[in-house]
Design a protein around this motif. Structure first.
Motif, PDB file in Angstrom:
ATOM      1  N   TRP A 224       0.842  -1.189   0.000  1.00  0.00           N
ATOM      2  CA  TRP A 224       0.000   0.000   0.000  1.00  0.00           C
ATOM      3  C   TRP A 224       0.884   1.247   0.000  1.00  0.00           C
ATOM      4  O   TRP A 224       2.104   1.159   0.188  1.00  0.00           O
ATOM      5  CB  TRP A 224      -0.927   0.021   1.230  1.00  0.00           C
ATOM      6  N   SER A 225       0.263   2.398  -0.210  1.00  0.00           N
ATOM      7  CA  SER A 225       0.966   3.671  -0.190  1.00  0.00           C
ATOM      8  C   SER A 225       0.643   4.393   1.112  1.00  0.00           C
ATOM      9  O   SER A 225      -0.517   4.453   1.525  1.00  0.00           O
ATOM     10  CB  SER A 225       0.538   4.521  -1.386  1.00  0.00           C
ATOM     11  N   ASP A 226       1.673   4.945   1.771  1.00  0.00           N
ATOM     12  CA  ASP A 226       1.436   5.658   3.021  1.00  0.00           C
ATOM     13  C   ASP A 226       1.298   7.158   2.773  1.00  0.00           C
ATOM     14  O   ASP A 226       1.332   7.626   1.631  1.00  0.00           O
ATOM     15  CB  ASP A 226       2.539   5.360   4.043  1.00  0.00           C
TER      16      ASP A 226
ATOM     17  N   GLY B 152       3.745   8.921   0.616  1.00  0.00           N
ATOM     18  CA  GLY B 152       3.867   8.478  -0.762  1.00  0.00           C
ATOM     19  C   GLY B 152       4.764   7.272  -0.951  1.00  0.00           C
ATOM     20  O   GLY B 152       4.974   6.821  -2.076  1.00  0.00           O
TER      21      GLY B 152
ATOM     22  N   PHE C 130       5.837   3.270  -0.658  1.00  0.00           N
ATOM     23  CA  PHE C 130       5.136   2.004  -0.799  1.00  0.00           C
ATOM     24  C   PHE C 130       5.623   1.042   0.287  1.00  0.00           C
ATOM     25  O   PHE C 130       6.765   0.573   0.247  1.00  0.00           O
ATOM     26  CB  PHE C 130       5.355   1.401  -2.191  1.00  0.00           C
TER      27      PHE C 130
ATOM     28  N   GLN D  22       9.858  -1.843   2.462  1.00  0.00           N
ATOM     29  CA  GLN D  22       9.398  -0.829   1.521  1.00  0.00           C
ATOM     30  C   GLN D  22       9.799  -1.201   0.105  1.00  0.00           C
ATOM     31  O   GLN D  22      10.791  -1.892  -0.118  1.00  0.00           O
ATOM     32  CB  GLN D  22       9.956   0.551   1.866  1.00  0.00           C
TER      33      GLN D  22
ATOM     34  N   SER E   4       1.165   8.104  -9.182  1.00  0.00           N
ATOM     35  CA  SER E   4       1.836   6.961  -8.573  1.00  0.00           C
ATOM     36  C   SER E   4       1.038   5.711  -8.872  1.00  0.00           C
ATOM     37  O   SER E   4      -0.103   5.768  -9.336  1.00  0.00           O
ATOM     38  CB  SER E   4       1.963   7.158  -7.053  1.00  0.00           C
ATOM     39  N   LEU E   5       1.666   4.567  -8.616  1.00  0.00           N
ATOM     40  CA  LEU E   5       1.006   3.273  -8.828  1.00  0.00           C
ATOM     41  C   LEU E   5       0.376   3.172 -10.219  1.00  0.00           C
ATOM     42  O   LEU E   5      -0.765   2.781 -10.374  1.00  0.00           O
ATOM     43  CB  LEU E   5      -0.057   3.025  -7.752  1.00  0.00           C
TER      44      LEU E   5
ATOM     45  N   ARG F  17       6.114   5.601 -10.072  1.00  0.00           N
ATOM     46  CA  ARG F  17       5.759   7.015 -10.177  1.00  0.00           C
ATOM     47  C   ARG F  17       5.963   7.471 -11.617  1.00  0.00           C
ATOM     48  O   ARG F  17       6.943   7.114 -12.263  1.00  0.00           O
ATOM     49  CB  ARG F  17       6.598   7.865  -9.223  1.00  0.00           C
TER      50      ARG F  17
END
Length: 354
Positions: A106-108, A111, A113, A132, A289-290, A310
């Motif tokens: 997931w992304s925090d 930004g 991962f 990460q 992103s993603l 990104r």
């Protein structure tokens, strides 16, 4: 030691009708954890895992790497676990692999991962860790930080449960998705080489529903806990609370709506098959992103996947081939998220010549 995924930067697929079994359509094992008050983060069709350990050999993946859904749970003390449901969970390792992995990514808020994972080597017990994801121009690195705890609930609709460390269990876990791999590691006194062969990604398209840590716990009502996501397109394209259906508007009214564009319209089957990858030019009006991409043939089969951690307005998306390309027309599906969490999507036609 960083875990390397050469030439690939996470994957995605076209929106599909979930006609197969998923968290919404099949009961979980009686002793396995089930979605709580936060509901299901994402679902994924059964039977779409692949064995990519041998290039250009089209064969189905192992059921223990076939992800059908995922969710987060929090107990009364605030401890959070990531839960990955698979079609038939075992700790078996295919003969072509040196290990198997289940990741929740997931992304925090910053930004980055983050991930937690479970890993099994032949004849061994599951090992749980967190770390990460670092994206480089050449590949994507999964870098473990330390070990954590977890457990597996084997069998049909089994669950891999992994505890988040306290520093990860905070804020909002954005656009979560699960990824499974077959490890192929070679170690000698002179050199050590590693590869992660794709098995499955869930959801196929983008990421799942955000999870707000502390938003609900095990003490929430059973009625809310018993409402998994309905079958249909993966929830990454579903509107957020308070957002009109079909809208992908960012949280800031002044921010532009994110948009993707494909600048590559053709490719050569010969050169693409030789390099085992299709490179596609992509642009966006804002930083994303993603970014995920999937290429499908005329029969709807996934033939290549890839992604960018990104995208800064312009870049090259490298799609790793799952099977050799033949001359013809293909459909490319792209998605990505901007800094406000809004989703951009684009479908384009790619013509492959001889």
């Amino acid at each position: 030691m960083p875990r390397r995924l050469p030439g690939r930067q996470a994957g995605l697929a076209t929106l599909v009708a979930l006609a197969a079994t998923s968290l919404a359509g099949a009961p979980a094992r009686a002793d396995a954890p089930a979605p709580g008050c936060a509901g299901t983060a994402f679902t994924d069709p059964t039977g779409d895992a692949v064995d990519a350990s041998v290039p250009f050999v089209d064969q189905p993946g192992s059921p223990n790497l076939d992800v059908t859904g995922g969710f987060f749970l929090a107990d009364a003390a605030g401890a959070v676990t990531a839960n990955i449901q698979v079609a038939n969970l075992t700790t078996d390792v295919p003969a072509t692999a040196t290990g198997v992995d289940w990741y929740m990514v997931w992304s925090d808020a910053a930004g980055a991962f983050d991930y937690v994972r479970a890993s099994v080597e032949p004849g061994g017990e599951p090992v749980f860790s967190y770390g990460q994801v670092t994206v480089t121009p050449a590949n994507t690195l999964y870098q473990d930080t330390a070990e954590t705890t977890g457990q597996v609930f084997p069998g049909a609709n089994g669950v891999v449960q992994i505890a988040l460390p306290p520093e990860y269990a905070t804020g909002t876990l954005q656009a979560p998705f699960a990824q499974t791999f077959e490890e192929q590691n070679i170690s000698t006194p002179v050199v050590g080489l590693g590869n992660l062969a794709d098995a499955d990604r869930a959801p196929d398209d983008g990421g799942g529903q955000d999870y707000a840590v502390g938003g609900c716990t095990a003490g929430a009502s059973a009625a809310a806990a018993g409402a998994p996501a309905t079958s249909g397109p993966p929830p990454a394209s579903s509107p957020r609370a308070g957002q009109a259906p079909g809208s992908s508007a960012p949280s800031s009214s002044d921010a532009p709506r994110p948009a993707l564009r494909v600048t590559t319209r053709g490719a050569s089957a010969r050169s693409t098959n030789r390099s085992r990858a299709l490179r596609v030019g992509v642009t966006s009006n804002v930083a994303l992103s993603l970014v995920r991409g999937v290429l499908r043939d005329g029969r709807g089969r996934t033939v290549a996947t890839g992604g960018l951690g990104r995208l800064e307005r312009r870049g090259i998306l490298r799609l790793r081939l799952r099977r050799a390309l033949r001359p013809g027309r293909y459909t490319l599906r792209l998605t990505g998220r901007d800094a406000h969490g809004a989703t951009a999507a684009r479908t384009a036609r790619i013509t492959v010549a001889r």
